[in-house]
Design an enzyme around this catalytic site. Structure first.
Site, short mmCIF file in Angstrom:
data_model
loop_
_atom_site.label_atom_id
_atom_site.label_comp_id
_atom_site.label_asym_id
_atom_site.label_seq_id
_atom_site.Cartn_x
_atom_site.Cartn_y
_atom_site.Cartn_z
N HIS A 308 0.85 -1.19 0.00
CA HIS A 308 0.00 0.00 0.00
C HIS A 308 0.88 1.23 0.00
CE1 HIS A 308 -3.19 2.80 1.00
NE2 HIS A 308 -4.00 1.87 0.55
N ASP A 365 -8.00 -5.01 -0.52
CA ASP A 365 -8.49 -5.63 -1.75
C ASP A 365 -8.23 -7.13 -1.81
OD1 ASP A 365 -9.67 -3.45 -2.89
OD2 ASP A 365 -7.78 -2.69 -3.66
N1 CMC Z 1 4.42 -7.34 -5.24
C1 CMC Z 1 5.77 -7.36 -5.33
N2 CMC Z 1 6.57 -6.31 -5.04
C2 CMC Z 1 5.99 -5.19 -4.65
C3 CMC Z 1 4.58 -5.08 -4.53
C4 CMC Z 1 3.80 -6.21 -4.85
N3 CMC Z 1 2.47 -6.16 -4.74
N4 CMC Z 1 4.25 -3.84 -4.13
C5 CMC Z 1 5.41 -3.18 -3.98
N5 CMC Z 1 6.45 -3.98 -4.29
C6 CMC Z 1 7.89 -3.66 -4.18
C7 CMC Z 1 8.35 -2.76 -5.31
O1 CMC Z 1 8.82 -3.51 -6.41
C8 CMC Z 1 9.42 -1.97 -4.63
O2 CMC Z 1 10.56 -2.78 -4.52
P1 CMC Z 1 12.05 -2.12 -4.59
O3 CMC Z 1 12.11 -1.19 -3.43
O4 CMC Z 1 12.97 -3.29 -4.49
O5 CMC Z 1 12.11 -1.42 -5.93
C9 CMC Z 1 8.90 -1.75 -3.22
O6 CMC Z 1 8.04 -2.89 -2.98
C10 CMC Z 1 8.09 -0.47 -3.03
O7 CMC Z 1 7.05 -0.45 -3.99
P2 CMC Z 1 6.51 0.85 -4.71
O8 CMC Z 1 5.90 0.46 -6.03
O9 CMC Z 1 7.55 1.92 -4.71
O10 CMC Z 1 5.37 1.28 -3.71
P3 CMC Z 1 4.22 2.31 -4.04
O11 CMC Z 1 3.89 2.96 -2.74
O12 CMC Z 1 4.58 3.19 -5.18
O13 CMC Z 1 3.03 1.35 -4.53
C11 CMC Z 1 1.15 -0.06 -4.57
C12 CMC Z 1 1.98 0.94 -3.74
C13 CMC Z 1 -0.15 -0.36 -3.81
C14 CMC Z 1 0.78 0.57 -5.92
C15 CMC Z 1 1.98 -1.36 -4.77
O14 CMC Z 1 2.29 -1.95 -3.52
C16 CMC Z 1 1.27 -2.36 -5.66
O15 CMC Z 1 1.41 -2.29 -6.89
N6 CMC Z 1 0.48 -3.34 -5.05
C17 CMC Z 1 -0.31 -4.27 -5.83
C18 CMC Z 1 -1.59 -3.59 -6.29
C19 CMC Z 1 -2.59 -3.45 -5.16
O16 CMC Z 1 -2.85 -4.37 -4.41
N7 CMC Z 1 -3.20 -2.24 -5.09
C20 CMC Z 1 -4.29 -1.96 -4.15
C21 CMC Z 1 -3.91 -0.98 -3.11
S1 CMC Z 1 -5.13 -0.95 -1.78
C22 CMC Z 1 -6.53 -0.27 -2.49
C23 CMC Z 1 -6.45 1.18 -2.68
O17 CMC Z 1 -6.46 1.90 -1.67
O18 CMC Z 1 -6.41 1.61 -3.85
#
Ligand code: CMC
Length: 430
Positions: A308, A365
């Site tokens: 998240h 989710d």
């Molecule tokens: N699976 C594998 N690796 C992940 C995931 C995941 N679901 N989420 C984040 N990471 C890794 C990412 O690759 C990064 O690694 P590194 O530091 O080695 O490069 C690190 O964790 C930080 O990730 P980020 O993408 O910089 O984090 P963010 O804050 O930009 O993204 C997120 C948050 C929710 C978009 C992301 O965690 C994600 O894509 N999750 C899967 C989609 C999901 O479940 N979304 C629903 C969110 S809850 C409902 C809502 O409120 O919308």
């Protein structure tokens, strides 16, 4: 003395005020930064940028806290109905008995959707995604109320639009469900409450007027809607505010919010979770293989439903919903093989150092998709249900933006393209 911070830009010192929220959150107010220094800030994805002050929702991602207007999500999910929480978000206080009765009856008065909307379904190609349909239908709904397109109307008129949207959203969502099944729409049955009425319009049949929505499903759905009701300045709420800031009308602002929610990194994740679980199952059920894929930086696969942007310890909504999920599955006696995969995935991800170090845990989710599937909703309908829950949040964000007369949202950029160059005539180009 009020707190300030000093910034040295090209050798010159500037002072900027620090703004403190009621929960102690701090922000450096840089609204005069460009005027004073000629510089802007760069914060791609707005990870450190407050776009507004807001009195609606407080969220502490580190501590896993979510409050609406001061009430904890745990208390609201345990004791309140979705309409009570909607009232709280929209009007800033929990309703007393009279206010609640008036709110419910105002909503009941407006549950019918114009029959003209039925014609729009004929224009959608077979198999159109329900979120595309919902966003179009909400924008179209506004066209039936041309006066409501003016955001400068009286507060009473604006409130009528709010009530209409709240009242017609479940009707439209149910129409989408019925039309894709080729079934006639079931009209609202206003003797039922908001959630039961929606379930009746969805799972009831015109040929089965005696259908009664299962109270277990009504209660689970009520909880799910509450858990989704608002989440401060997330992608779709920010979209609603940005679109509304151009003084676009409420219907089109909400329609834009629905489009933003559709994305798999936001609300669309609940659909992706189930599709991922099915994919793992069809692939033989080797959970570790998929965990490894999620960890592989050369592989675009991510574990949907994990991680998240703001919650970095746990998602308080996921905690509540996990319990609701267990209750619903037990009460419905659901025995679904993908749930076994979900459990294994949850366990493996919670102990794997990759996920532990990055604080990636199951989000709301992950569990909501599992409940919706058990309730009998098709996978691509999950985000529609999220939209129904988020509606009062979007509206209250739009209202706050409008009442505070916030200026049109217009971020700046750092240009990285070509510097000025002379036009080259086509005959002289390589
Ligand atoms: N699976 C594998 N690796 C992940 C995931 C995941 N679901 N989420 C984040 N990471 C890794 C990412 O690759 C990064 O690694 P590194 O530091 O080695 O490069 C690190 O964790 C930080 O990730 P980020 O993408 O910089 O984090 P963010 O804050 O930009 O993204 C997120 C948050 C929710 C978009 C992301 O965690 C994600 O894509 N999750 C899967 C989609 C999901 O479940 N979304 C629903 C969110 S809850 C409902 C809502 O409120 O919308």
């Amino acid at each position: 003395m009020s707190e300030t911070v000093k910034l040295i830009v090209e050798g010159q010192e500037y002072e900027f005020p620090v703004i403190t929220g009621t929960e102690g959150e701090k922000a450096i107010d840089i609204s005069k930064l460009r005027d004073l220094t000629g510089h802007i800030t760069l914060d791609i994805g707005f990870k450190n940028t407050g776009s507004t002050k807001s009195a609606i929702t407080f969220l502490d991602g580190e501590e896993g806290i979510l409050h609406h207007r001061g009430y904890s999500i745990e208390d609201l999910a345990e004791h309140a109905s979705f309409l009570e929480v909607s009232y709280l978000l929209l009007y800033g206080k929990l309703p007393n008995a009279t206010e609640y009765a008036e709110f419910q009856s105002a909503i009941r008065e407006h549950t019918l959707a114009n029959e003209g909307l039925e014609a729009m379904f004929k224009a959608f190609p077979t198999g159109s995604h329900p979120m595309g349909q919902l966003s179009s239908m909400v924008a179209a709904l506004g066209l039936y109320y041309p006066k409501a397109l003016n955001p400068h109307r009286s507060e009473e008129a604006i409130n009528r639009t709010i009530i209409r949207l709240m009242a017609k959203m479940p009707t439209i969502c149910a129409m989408i469900y019925k039309k894709r099944n080729g079934h006639p729409t079931v009209y609202p049955k206003n003797s039922l409450d908001y959630v039961a009425n929606y379930l009746n319009m969805t799972f009831g049949q015109v040929t089965m007027p005696e259908y009664e929505p299962d109270p277990v499903l009504v209660s689970a759905m009520n909880k799910l809607l509450i858990l989704h009701a608002d989440h401060e300045q997330n992608c779709s709420a920010s979209t609603v505010r940005v679109v509304g800031s151009s003084q676009s009308n409420l219907y089109s602002s909400i329609s834009a919010g629905i489009s933003a929610l559709w994305g798999p990194l936001h609300g669309g994740a609940n659909q992706e979770v189930l599709e991922m679980l099915e994919q793992i199952q069809n692939d033989g059920g080797d959970v570790q293989k998929w965990i490894n894929k999620a960890k592989d930086k050369n592989d675009p696969f991510r574990l949907m439903g994990f991680g998240h942007r703001v919650y970095k310890n746990f998602d308080p909504r996921a905690k509540i919903i996990k319990k609701a999920c267990d209750d619903v599955l037990a009460k419905l006696g659901v025995n679904d093989p993908v749930l076994e995969i979900a459990k294994q995935l949850e366990e493996a991800a919670l102990t794997d150092p990759y996920f532990v170090e990055r604080k990636l845990f199951p989000n709301v989710d992950f569990y909501s998709g599992i409940i919706y599937r058990a309730m009998g909703f098709p996978t691509d309908f999950f985000t529609v249900l999220f939209s129904m829950g988020r509606l009062p949040g979007w509206i209250s964000q739009w209202q706050e933006m409008r009442k505070e007369k916030q200026p049109i949202a217009r971020p700046r950029q750092i240009y990285t393209g070509e510097t000025p160059r002379a036009y080259v005539h086509m005959k002289d180009r390589d």
